[in-house]
Design a protein around this motif. Structure first.
Motif, mmCIF file in Angstrom:
data_model
loop_
_atom_site.group_PDB
_atom_site.id
_atom_site.type_symbol
_atom_site.label_atom_id
_atom_site.label_comp_id
_atom_site.label_asym_id
_atom_site.label_seq_id
_atom_site.Cartn_x
_atom_site.Cartn_y
_atom_site.Cartn_z
ATOM 1 N N ASP A 338 0.846 -1.205 0.000
ATOM 2 C CA ASP A 338 0.000 0.000 0.000
ATOM 3 C C ASP A 338 0.875 1.247 0.000
ATOM 4 O OD1 ASP A 338 -2.318 1.446 -0.024
ATOM 5 O OD2 ASP A 338 -2.494 1.485 2.161
ATOM 6 N N ILE A 339 1.785 1.288 -0.973
ATOM 7 C CA ILE A 339 2.712 2.416 -1.073
ATOM 8 C C ILE A 339 2.032 3.556 -1.823
ATOM 9 C CG2 ILE A 339 4.949 3.165 -1.941
ATOM 10 C CD1 ILE A 339 5.877 0.270 -1.750
ATOM 11 N N HIS A 340 1.999 4.725 -1.248
ATOM 12 C CA HIS A 340 1.323 5.875 -1.848
ATOM 13 C C HIS A 340 2.333 6.666 -2.679
ATOM 14 C CE1 HIS A 340 -2.258 5.071 0.526
ATOM 15 N NE2 HIS A 340 -1.469 4.928 1.589
ATOM 16 N N GLU A 341 2.258 6.474 -3.996
ATOM 17 C CA GLU A 341 3.172 7.166 -4.920
ATOM 18 C C GLU A 341 2.382 7.592 -6.138
ATOM 19 O OE1 GLU A 341 7.411 5.579 -5.446
ATOM 20 O OE2 GLU A 341 6.216 3.776 -5.105
ATOM 21 N N ASN A 342 2.921 8.575 -6.826
ATOM 22 C CA ASN A 342 2.378 8.963 -8.110
ATOM 23 C C ASN A 342 3.040 8.138 -9.201
ATOM 24 O OD1 ASN A 342 0.694 10.976 -7.048
ATOM 25 N ND2 ASN A 342 2.386 12.450 -7.040
ATOM 26 N N ARG A 343 2.300 7.806 -10.213
ATOM 27 C CA ARG A 343 2.856 7.043 -11.335
ATOM 28 C C ARG A 343 3.666 7.979 -12.238
ATOM 29 N NH1 ARG A 343 0.271 2.078 -12.243
ATOM 30 N NH2 ARG A 343 -1.352 1.662 -10.687
ATOM 31 N N THR A 344 4.729 7.408 -12.766
ATOM 32 C CA THR A 344 5.597 8.178 -13.653
ATOM 33 C C THR A 344 6.246 7.232 -14.641
ATOM 34 O OG1 THR A 344 7.427 9.751 -13.750
ATOM 35 C CG2 THR A 344 7.608 7.958 -12.152
ATOM 36 N N ALA A 345 6.836 7.791 -15.680
ATOM 37 C CA ALA A 345 7.539 6.961 -16.665
ATOM 38 C C ALA A 345 8.869 6.480 -16.076
ATOM 39 C CB ALA A 345 7.784 7.746 -17.947
ATOM 40 N N ILE A 346 9.120 5.181 -16.166
ATOM 41 C CA ILE A 346 10.327 4.574 -15.593
ATOM 42 C C ILE A 346 11.052 3.818 -16.696
ATOM 43 C CG2 ILE A 346 11.234 2.975 -13.864
ATOM 44 C CD1 ILE A 346 8.662 3.344 -12.310
ATOM 45 N N ARG A 347 12.364 4.081 -16.794
ATOM 46 C CA ARG A 347 13.209 3.259 -17.657
ATOM 47 C C ARG A 347 13.499 1.959 -16.910
ATOM 48 N NH1 ARG A 347 16.790 5.206 -21.476
ATOM 49 N NH2 ARG A 347 17.747 3.151 -21.280
ATOM 50 N N LEU A 348 12.800 0.897 -17.275
ATOM 51 C CA LEU A 348 12.890 -0.351 -16.537
ATOM 52 C C LEU A 348 14.268 -0.990 -16.680
ATOM 53 C CD1 LEU A 348 11.191 -2.081 -14.725
ATOM 54 C CD2 LEU A 348 10.297 -3.285 -16.717
ATOM 55 N N ASP A 349 14.877 -0.841 -17.837
ATOM 56 C CA ASP A 349 16.224 -1.425 -18.014
ATOM 57 C C ASP A 349 17.239 -0.734 -17.102
ATOM 58 O OD1 ASP A 349 17.470 0.563 -20.663
ATOM 59 O OD2 ASP A 349 15.483 0.731 -19.779
ATOM 60 N N SER A 350 17.115 0.588 -16.924
ATOM 61 C CA SER A 350 18.024 1.304 -16.023
ATOM 62 C C SER A 350 17.799 0.886 -14.575
ATOM 63 C CB SER A 350 17.831 2.813 -16.168
ATOM 64 O OG SER A 350 18.074 3.237 -17.495
ATOM 65 N N LEU A 351 16.527 0.697 -14.196
ATOM 66 C CA LEU A 351 16.220 0.249 -12.842
ATOM 67 C C LEU A 351 16.832 -1.121 -12.568
ATOM 68 C CD1 LEU A 351 14.672 0.582 -10.175
ATOM 69 C CD2 LEU A 351 12.668 -0.408 -11.306
ATOM 70 N N LEU A 352 16.761 -2.008 -13.552
ATOM 71 C CA LEU A 352 17.346 -3.342 -13.378
ATOM 72 C C LEU A 352 18.865 -3.277 -13.236
ATOM 73 C CD1 LEU A 352 15.210 -5.375 -15.946
ATOM 74 C CD2 LEU A 352 15.143 -5.552 -13.457
ATOM 75 N N GLU A 353 19.501 -2.379 -13.975
ATOM 76 C CA GLU A 353 20.960 -2.246 -13.864
ATOM 77 C C GLU A 353 21.359 -1.779 -12.465
ATOM 78 O OE1 GLU A 353 22.056 0.339 -16.999
ATOM 79 O OE2 GLU A 353 21.712 -1.125 -18.601
ATOM 80 N N LYS A 354 20.546 -0.892 -11.861
ATOM 81 C CA LYS A 354 20.850 -0.446 -10.505
ATOM 82 C C LYS A 354 20.676 -1.591 -9.507
ATOM 83 C CE LYS A 354 19.484 4.347 -11.379
ATOM 84 N NZ LYS A 354 18.507 5.435 -11.046
ATOM 85 N N ILE A 355 19.635 -2.396 -9.693
ATOM 86 C CA ILE A 355 19.408 -3.538 -8.799
ATOM 87 C C ILE A 355 20.560 -4.535 -8.921
ATOM 88 C CG2 ILE A 355 17.876 -5.504 -8.358
ATOM 89 C CD1 ILE A 355 15.531 -3.733 -9.198
ATOM 90 N N ILE A 356 21.030 -4.739 -10.148
ATOM 91 C CA ILE A 356 22.148 -5.675 -10.355
ATOM 92 C C ILE A 356 23.423 -5.121 -9.728
ATOM 93 C CG2 ILE A 356 23.671 -6.610 -12.143
ATOM 94 C CD1 ILE A 356 21.264 -7.112 -13.826
ATOM 95 N N ALA A 357 23.591 -3.802 -9.823
ATOM 96 C CA ALA A 357 24.788 -3.206 -9.200
ATOM 97 C C ALA A 357 24.797 -3.463 -7.691
ATOM 98 C CB ALA A 357 24.828 -1.713 -9.499
ATOM 99 N N ASP A 358 23.613 -3.375 -7.045
ATOM 100 C CA ASP A 358 23.536 -3.677 -5.613
ATOM 101 C C ASP A 358 23.856 -5.139 -5.350
ATOM 102 O OD1 ASP A 358 22.807 -1.071 -5.177
ATOM 103 O OD2 ASP A 358 20.647 -1.474 -5.168
ATOM 104 N N ALA A 359 23.378 -6.028 -6.240
ATOM 105 C CA ALA A 359 23.690 -7.450 -6.080
ATOM 106 C C ALA A 359 25.175 -7.710 -6.258
ATOM 107 C CB ALA A 359 22.875 -8.269 -7.078
ATOM 108 N N GLN A 360 25.809 -6.957 -7.151
ATOM 109 C CA GLN A 360 27.254 -7.087 -7.365
ATOM 110 C C GLN A 360 28.024 -6.756 -6.091
ATOM 111 O OE1 GLN A 360 28.125 -4.683 -10.865
ATOM 112 N NE2 GLN A 360 29.503 -6.305 -11.525
ATOM 113 N N LEU A 361 27.611 -5.681 -5.448
ATOM 114 C CA LEU A 361 28.289 -5.274 -4.210
ATOM 115 C C LEU A 361 28.164 -6.340 -3.131
ATOM 116 C CD1 LEU A 361 27.241 -1.507 -4.035
ATOM 117 C CD2 LEU A 361 29.449 -2.456 -4.741
ATOM 118 N N ALA A 362 27.086 -7.122 -3.176
ATOM 119 C CA ALA A 362 26.893 -8.187 -2.195
ATOM 120 C C ALA A 362 27.548 -9.489 -2.620
ATOM 121 C CB ALA A 362 25.402 -8.419 -1.987
ATOM 122 N N GLY A 363 28.267 -9.459 -3.741
ATOM 123 C CA GLY A 363 28.982 -10.645 -4.191
ATOM 124 C C GLY A 363 28.102 -11.666 -4.884
#
Length: 499
Positions: A338-363
């Protein structure tokens, strides 16, 4: 049987109510118009045929009288009488006398003209049984032969034919009757039908009438389509409002229109307010429960410290930690979905790259193949859903592979792990709260079994779907299907992060 037929109809295109109503209206109007035109055309044809036959009988009796009259005249008087008739402008018939039958060029075959000729032949056959050779047919005035010496209607003076035949400005078909009243003597009779343009009735759907019918049909169809759109527009507004509300928005419904629609809109608005109150009350309830349970749990932990038996004390601590985790997980489940946010255009490929970068830091080991894709979504909520799925894949499958692609109006995000997979009968239960497999408990003891349910709720709030399936080569595949935004899919570029 009836229900099966209805289900079969529901599967047939078109699917939308507007299209179905429009199709029914169009087919109904076309069918009614076609049936009406068919009945009307048959009635007109029957009426025209009856009128033409009656007129043909009238002409045939007149021709029989003329033939008897010329048969009764002495041979030397016939040319004198015919010349007098020509000079006087003729009677009903243009009359000529020839030594042989004159060949005429018939008009285009017509059932109505054939019926008239047949009727004339039948009447003359009954009235003049001694005349064995009678020739009847229709011809156009232009170039019509009137004598066996080659003379045509065009060669005659106007006053000879202007009172019996129509030549100008709109020629009418001429009925020509030739009867051999004696050897070497043929009486030539030419006349018009009482309705000179009777052949126009042979085709009820002439160009003018057909154009009028098409104009009427187009007007009725346009009016029908407008009525259908007017009737179904409130339903579309209601469906759009329900979709917006289901995705966390604040839909607005106009309370104008028909009585039934106004009642439906009011009921929908009341339902929306009740659901919103329920969601707020649910969040407050979980927060209160969490707050109220923290104190007794803490108190119980303190009391377990006073136990002398270490094994019993450890078991109590383990049970209380699990209870504390369940309480926190339940509260987090409510907050995450139940997160209250406004919808906006998201570059999904860029979001995935950031998530992968966090996974990289965790090995962690993650492989990504992503097309340049844009979606309209709540950024934090969508990220939380994807992170939950990626964390599950890394916890239970050692490494993950992510594939992002776009198909027509949908975006598909597949996350595959390389774990042992899940028994097929357990796949539907994985979304239920606190459901965990034995492999999951061993791989991630701190988990609560709420991540997949939270992820599915977030995806569904975006109008999408989360599906789970075992990969043929092993491991579990979690697939998110979302409506595409306005972005365009670019070339797929593979990004591999291995640690």
């Amino acid at each position: 049987m009836a229900s099966r037929f209805i289900r079969l109809i529901d599967r047939l295109p078109p699917r939308s109510l507007t299209a179905r109503l429009s199709l029914v209206m169009v087919l109904g109007v076309l069918g009614a118009q076609a049936l009406g035109n068919w009945i009307w055309a048959n009635q007109l044809k029957t009426h025209a045929r009856d009128e033409a036959r009656s007129a043909a009988q009238y002409i045939a009796f007149g021709a029989a009288s003329a033939i008897r009259f010329f048969q009764s005249l002495p041979t030397n008087y016939r040319p004198i009488l015919i010349e007098q008739l020509h000079e006087m402008g003729g009677t009903r018939f243009f009359v000529a006398f020839n030594k042989d039958a004159v060949a005429i060029t018939p008009i285009t075959p017509s059932p109505l003209a054939d019926a008239v000729a047949a009727t004339v032949r039948d009447v003359l056959g009954r009235e003049m049984p001694r005349i064995t050779d009678v020739r009847v047919g229709f011809a156009w005035p232009e170039g019509l032969a009137v004598s066996d010496d080659g003379a045509t209607l065009d060669d005659l003076p106007d006053n000879w034919v202007q009172h019996s035949l129509i030549i100008k400005p709109r020629p009418a078909p001429i009925l020509v009757i030739q009867a051999e009243i004696e050897p070497g003597g043929w009486l030539y009779l030419a006349t018009l039908m009482p309705d000179p343009y009777f052949l126009d009735k042979a085709d009820p759907l002439s160009r003018d009438r057909l154009a009028l019918q098409l104009a009427t049909l187009a007007a009725v169809l346009l009016l029908s389509l407008w009525v259908v759109r007017w009737l179904t527009r409130p339903l579309k507004q209601l469906a759009d409002a329900a979709e917006v509300f289901g995705q966390g928005g604040e839909p607005q419904l106009p309370e104008t229109g028909s009585l039934e629609y106004r009642k439906t809109a009011k009921a929908f608005i009341a339902m929306r307010e009740r659901i919103q109150r329920y969601l707020i009350d649910r969040e407050r309830l979980f927060a209160a429960i969490s707050h109220d349970l923290k104190t007794p749990i803490t108190r119980l932990k303190l009391r377990t410290e006073m136990l002398d038996d270490d094994a019993t004390r450890a078991e109590f601590h383990e049970d209380l930690d699990e209870l504390d985790m369940m309480v926190k997980g339940a509260l987090q489940s409510v907050k995450d979905s139940d997160i209250h946010e406004n919808r906006t255009a998201i570059r999904l490929d860029s979001l995935l790259e950031k998530i992968i970068a966090d996974a990289q830091l965790a090995g962690r080991s993650v492989a990504l193949a992503a097309a340049e894709t844009t979606v309209i979504a709540k950024p934090l909520a969508l990220k939380r859903a994807i992170v939950n799925l990626v964390d599950n894949a890394l916890f239970y499958g050692e490494r993950a592979e992510i594939m992002l692609s776009r198909h027509d109006e949908q975006v598909e995000l597949a996350i595959r792990d390389h774990g042992p997979g899940v028994p097929e009968e357990m796949l539907p239960r994985l979304f239920q709260p606190y459901v965990r497999l034995e492999h999951g408990r061993q791989s991630n003891q701190a988990g609560s079994g709420l991540g997949l349910g939270i992820a599915r709720d977030i995806v569904q709030s975006h109008g999408g779907e989360l599906k789970l399936a075992n990969h043929p080569e092993g491991g579990l595949v979690a697939t998110i299907v979302l409506p595409a935004g306005n972005g365009k899919a670019g070339d797929v570029s593979a990004v591999t992060a291995e640690r």
